[in-house]
Design an enzyme around this catalytic site. Structure first.
Site, PDB file in Angstrom:
ATOM      1  N   ALA B  74      45.107  39.038  14.097  1.00 50.95           N
ATOM      2  CA  ALA B  74      46.464  39.597  14.981  1.00 50.95           C
ATOM      3  C   ALA B  74      46.650  38.766  16.242  1.00 50.95           C
ATOM      4  O   ALA B  74      47.007  37.789  16.742  1.00 50.95           O
ATOM      5  CB  ALA B  74      46.574  40.714  15.087  1.00 50.95           C
ATOM      6  N   THR B  75      45.219  38.467  16.819  1.00 41.45           N
ATOM      7  CA  THR B  75      45.327  37.487  19.287  1.00 41.45           C
ATOM      8  C   THR B  75      45.420  36.117  18.163  1.00 41.45           C
ATOM      9  O   THR B  75      46.226  35.895  18.902  1.00 41.45           O
ATOM     10  CB  THR B  75      43.727  38.118  19.329  1.00 41.45           C
ATOM     11  OG1 THR B  75      43.718  39.627  18.844  1.00 41.45           O
ATOM     12  CG2 THR B  75      43.519  37.554  20.516  1.00 41.45           C
ATOM     13  N   THR B 244      37.718  25.377   8.069  1.00 40.84           N
ATOM     14  CA  THR B 244      37.267  25.721   6.875  1.00 40.84           C
ATOM     15  C   THR B 244      37.761  27.038   7.101  1.00 40.84           C
ATOM     16  O   THR B 244      37.151  28.317   7.483  1.00 40.84           O
ATOM     17  CB  THR B 244      35.824  25.820   6.286  1.00 40.84           C
ATOM     18  OG1 THR B 244      35.600  24.088   6.755  1.00 40.84           O
ATOM     19  CG2 THR B 244      35.443  26.155   5.326  1.00 40.84           C
ATOM     20  N   CYS B 330      39.022  56.037  33.343  1.00 39.46           N
ATOM     21  CA  CYS B 330      38.228  56.312  33.549  1.00 39.46           C
ATOM     22  C   CYS B 330      37.417  55.740  32.239  1.00 39.46           C
ATOM     23  O   CYS B 330      36.126  55.314  31.644  1.00 39.46           O
ATOM     24  CB  CYS B 330      37.189  57.439  33.105  1.00 39.46           C
ATOM     25  SG  CYS B 330      37.858  58.434  35.172  1.00 39.46           S
TER      26      CYS B 330
END
Lengths: 139, 422
Positions: B74-75, B244, B330
């Site tokens: 998705a990125t 590919t 944190c």
């Protein structure tokens, strides 16, 4: 991120967790940090009037495991120390003992700040005590 | 029951064994290059890719399987959609509309486009539930707007966007609608025709497929969308994504989509029940549990809650037998709490205290009950040593206010987002 065994140890065993009576003239209370930053630490010390030795120390901490471990470790070190010795506590000692990673160094800084704040509070109180005693002798 | 119990299915999902079975031949004997036209090794690979393309198209209601472009995830799909449209339609305009709660893959891509001067970006702030409405989008559209980028559901708080309404606004105004659909595809109904979506990003590992594979839907008709490729090379995937093809992963993504299509309705109902069981279980034993995100319109498996007075990482450390995530500072290097929680108006004193639970296909009722016990113990333990909790409790007790399981009196201005209960 994995925690060091010592952080886990202090997190689990929580030595000295709790509170002392903040109204007690021999108890110094330091509260540092801010909820907005995700860390708040309260550290208290009780000093013996005669010997000037820290005979008890307690902490409560809102924060991550490293902050909790830092406060527990600081109180362990404080007990049995004189005020002068307590003032020498440095955050780097905590970093070393707990093997804190760079992103957690601020936790140790917070612990050092809390110790100093508690000592300062105690000093203010003893100042008041002296003033009160002086006022008492005059009256 | 295997521990740690995995309740982080919004981060990633395990591979479904049926997906692995479908992939295995292509990891072993059927190793051909789908672009090899001269022998059966290539032919069988190409055939498998075609089937997968159809399976993906079927799940999202695409009219033509050619509208599916395989990517690494998705990125990458987000990058191609945004950069590709901006480059291709530079003559038409340079304005993009997105939201401040989008995934970093969208936000950071937008920022890069802004920095290089090729785009101007409007970041919409969602409401308290995390919702960006069609009205907000409509109000931000300008003459030179070329693209609206709104995610299907938020990865942290699970709020599902009113996609059909946003799609209608975009279509009416002649602006392309790109949806980062990584969290919704396979979880809740997502249909590019019904919702008038022009581009959509899909991730394999969010729906029980393999990691390193995803897809980009690019509409071919009414309107036809063209995107400039980001990766140049042999011209694979209609020139939009050279390289590919990762045949085994593509086969896995296809199989994962087929399974999701068949099982989604029943699974969504099952996960919604488990989510309710989790929230009710926590509130039955713990006071001061605040829900983040929309109460009803959220991903079935997503529960995001903040526990007053107990910091997220401290909570997680107290329950090593649970795998969850937190919006606590944190857990990040930045020391800032979740930007998503901040954007929807969760105050910092609650944002640090959030835990995100991701219930998935393989989560059982037994695991949810185990989670309730673990969380209750961890939160109670963290509160017991929390100066914030102790002081607030003392103050309230002095005022005669009762703090009991289910109560929400410590942060009175943190109103429960829309709807009653989750």
């Amino acid at each position: 991120m994995a925690y060091s065994d010592k952080v886990l140890h202090y997190f689990r065993t929580r030595p000295n967790a709790g509170e002392l009576d903040a109204e007690d003239p021999n108890v110094g209370t330091g509260m540092v940090g801010a909820p907005e930053c995700g860390d708040v630490m309260q550290l208290q010390i009780k000093v013996n009037d005669d010997t000037q030795i820290i005979e008890d120390a307690k902490w409560t901490t809102y924060g991550c495991g490293s902050a909790i471990a830092s406060s527990a470790l600081a109180t362990e070190w404080l007990k049995g120390k004189t005020i002068d010795e307590a003032l020498k506590l440095r955050n780097t000692d905590i970093v070393e003992e707990l093997s804190l990673p760079p992103v957690k160094i601020h936790c140790s800084v917070l612990a050092e700040d809390a110790v100093k704040a508690a000592l300062q509070n105690l000093q203010e109180k003893s100042g008041e005590k002296t003033t009160a005693a002086a006022a008492g002798s005059e009256g | 029951m295997k521990t740690p119990v995995y309740l982080d299915n919004l981060a990633t999902t395990p591979l479904d064994p049926r997906v692995l079975d479908a992939m295995m031949p292509f990891l072993t004997d059927k190793f051909g290059n789908a672009a090899s036209r001269s022998h059966p090794y290539g032919w069988e690979a190409e055939k498998a890719v075609d089937l997968a393309r159809q399976q993906v198209a079927d799940l999202i209601g695409a009219a033509d399987k050619k509208e599916i472009i395989f990517t690494s995830g998705a990125t990458e799909s987000d990058n191609i959609a945004l950069k590709g449209v901006v480059e291709m339609y530079a003559q038409k305009g340079k304005h993009i509309i997105t939201a401040s709660t989008e995934h970093k893959a969208v936000l950071d891509t937008c920022k890069r486009l802004e920095r290089s001067g090729v785009a101007e970006v409007t970041y919409l702030d969602p409401d308290r539930t995390g919702t960006v409405t069609a009205e907000m989008v409509s109000g931000a559209i300008r003459e030179d707007t070329i693209l609206v980028s709104i995610m299907g559901a938020n990865n942290e708080i699970g709020t599902i966007a009113p996609l059909a309404e946003i799609g209608a606004v975009c279509r009416e105004k002649g602006v392309f609608f790109f949806c980062d659909a990584a969290q919704v595809v396979g979880k809740v109904p997502f249909d590019v025709e019904a919702m008038k979506v022009d581009l959509a990003a899909i991730s394999g590992h969010k729906l029980y497929g393999p990691k390193g594979i995803g897809a980009l839907y690019v509409r071919r008709k009414r309107p036809r969308v063209r995107v400039a490729g980001v990766i140049d090379g042999g011209g694979h995937e209609r020139g939009m994504r050279s390289g590919t093809l990762n045949v085994p992963a593509i086969v896995g993504l296809g199989k994962a989509c087929e399974l999701a299509k068949d099982e989604m309705a029943a699974e969504a109902e099952r996960e919604t029940k488990l989510r309710q069981r989790l929230l009710e279980g926590l509130r039955a034993k713990l006071p001061e549990v605040y829900l983040n995100g929309h109460a009803e319109r959220r991903l079935p498996g997503n529960l995001n809650v903040s526990f007053y007075g107990a910091e997220g990482e401290g909570i997680m450390m107290g329950m090593p037998d649970l795998a969850v995530s937190s919006g606590s500072a944190c857990t990040s290097a930045s020391l800032e709490p979740s930007y998503v929680l901040r954007a929807i108006g969760v105050t910092d004193d609650l944002a640090h205290n959030s835990i995100r639970f991701g219930i998935g296909r393989f989560t059982t009722e037994e695991e949810v009950d185990f989670a309730v016990e673990q969380v209750v113990d961890a939160v109670a333990g963290a509160r017991d040593i929390s100066p914030l909790w102790r002081h607030k409790l003392r103050d309230l007790e002095k005022e005669g206010v009762t703090v009991a399981p289910g109560s929400q009196v410590m942060v009175p201005d943190a109103n429960e987002p829309a709807g009653a209960g989750a």
